[in-house]
Design a protein around this motif. Structure first.
Motif, PDB file in Angstrom:
ATOM      1  N   ASN A  25      -1.681  16.931 -11.281  1.00 34.57           N
ATOM      2  CA  ASN A  25      -1.802  18.381 -11.474  1.00 34.57           C
ATOM      3  C   ASN A  25      -0.860  18.968 -12.519  1.00 34.57           C
ATOM      4  O   ASN A  25      -0.952  20.148 -12.823  1.00 34.57           O
ATOM      5  N   GLY A  26       0.082  18.183 -13.048  1.00 32.57           N
ATOM      6  CA  GLY A  26       0.955  18.684 -14.103  1.00 32.57           C
ATOM      7  C   GLY A  26       2.210  19.378 -13.628  1.00 32.57           C
ATOM      8  O   GLY A  26       2.968  19.903 -14.429  1.00 32.57           O
ATOM      9  N   LYS A  34       6.864  22.517 -14.555  1.00 34.87           N
ATOM     10  CA  LYS A  34       5.542  22.386 -15.181  1.00 34.87           C
ATOM     11  C   LYS A  34       5.718  21.404 -16.335  1.00 34.87           C
ATOM     12  O   LYS A  34       6.394  21.698 -17.319  1.00 34.87           O
ATOM     13  N   SER A  40       2.401  17.836 -19.883  1.00 33.34           N
ATOM     14  CA  SER A  40       1.024  17.352 -19.739  1.00 33.34           C
ATOM     15  C   SER A  40       0.133  18.318 -18.971  1.00 33.34           C
ATOM     16  O   SER A  40      -1.084  18.135 -18.930  1.00 33.34           O
ATOM     17  N   ALA A  41       0.704  19.354 -18.373  1.00 29.22           N
ATOM     18  CA  ALA A  41      -0.076  20.325 -17.598  1.00 29.22           C
ATOM     19  C   ALA A  41      -0.963  21.158 -18.518  1.00 29.22           C
ATOM     20  O   ALA A  41      -0.589  21.460 -19.651  1.00 29.22           O
ATOM     21  N   PRO A  42      -2.130  21.543 -18.033  1.00 22.66           N
ATOM     22  CA  PRO A  42      -2.996  22.399 -18.846  1.00 22.66           C
ATOM     23  C   PRO A  42      -2.442  23.821 -18.944  1.00 22.66           C
ATOM     24  O   PRO A  42      -1.616  24.230 -18.138  1.00 22.66           O
ATOM     25  N   GLY A  43      -2.897  24.542 -19.933  1.00 21.28           N
ATOM     26  CA  GLY A  43      -2.536  25.950 -20.068  1.00 21.28           C
ATOM     27  C   GLY A  43      -1.341  26.192 -20.961  1.00 21.28           C
ATOM     28  O   GLY A  43      -0.861  25.310 -21.671  1.00 21.28           O
ATOM     29  N   THR A  44      -0.855  27.413 -20.907  1.00 25.91           N
ATOM     30  CA  THR A  44       0.286  27.828 -21.715  1.00 25.91           C
ATOM     31  C   THR A  44       1.562  27.760 -20.871  1.00 25.91           C
ATOM     32  O   THR A  44       1.508  27.500 -19.672  1.00 25.91           O
ATOM     33  N   VAL A  71       2.728  28.024 -26.580  1.00 20.75           N
ATOM     34  CA  VAL A  71       1.921  26.799 -26.496  1.00 20.75           C
ATOM     35  C   VAL A  71       2.673  25.721 -27.265  1.00 20.75           C
ATOM     36  O   VAL A  71       3.484  26.016 -28.139  1.00 20.75           O
TER      37      VAL A  71
END
Length: 116
Positions: free
Chosen positions: A7-8, A58, A61-65, A114
């Motif tokens: 899940n990052g 976080k 490798s976690a998605p998002g900003t 990002v």
């Protein structure tokens, strides 16, 4: 046995107090500390950590900003920044992050970035 993170986000033990939204690095003993001097680190703290306390990071490798504390008085959207002492984002020679929004405030403003 080793495990895989899906899940990052991951819990780590802090070596020293670390504030929320700071970039952290992994030490050889498995603890984390605030990143410094253009270190890429492993991710961003999601809460304040007391010394020897576990908390969530976080991972890159976690998605998002990523919400990260910035150093200085102004952050400019679409400008590249890197890691500076204390786990802040600031102006350095190696670009690692790009600001998604502009912000004006004192040191420690938390704003959206990002990876670049």
């Amino acid at each position: 046995m080793a495990s895989q993170n899906e899940n990052g986000f991951k819990s780590f033990l802090a070596s020293g107090a670390i504030s929320a939204y700071r970039i952290v690095k992994l030490q050889s003993d498995g603890t984390i500390t605030a990143a410094a001097d253009n270190t890429k680190g492993i991710g961003v703290t999601q809460q304040d950590f007391a010394d020897a306390e576990y908390g969530s990071v976080k991972l890159w490798s976690a998605p998002g900003t990523f919400m990260v504390a910035a150093s200085g008085s102004a952050i400019t959207a679409a400008t590249a920044y890197g890691t500076i002492t204390g786990g802040y984002v600031g102006v350095v020679t190696t670009d690692r992050f790009s600001a998604l929004v502009s912000a004006v405030a004192s040191n420690g403003i938390v704003t959206e970035f990002v990876q670049v």
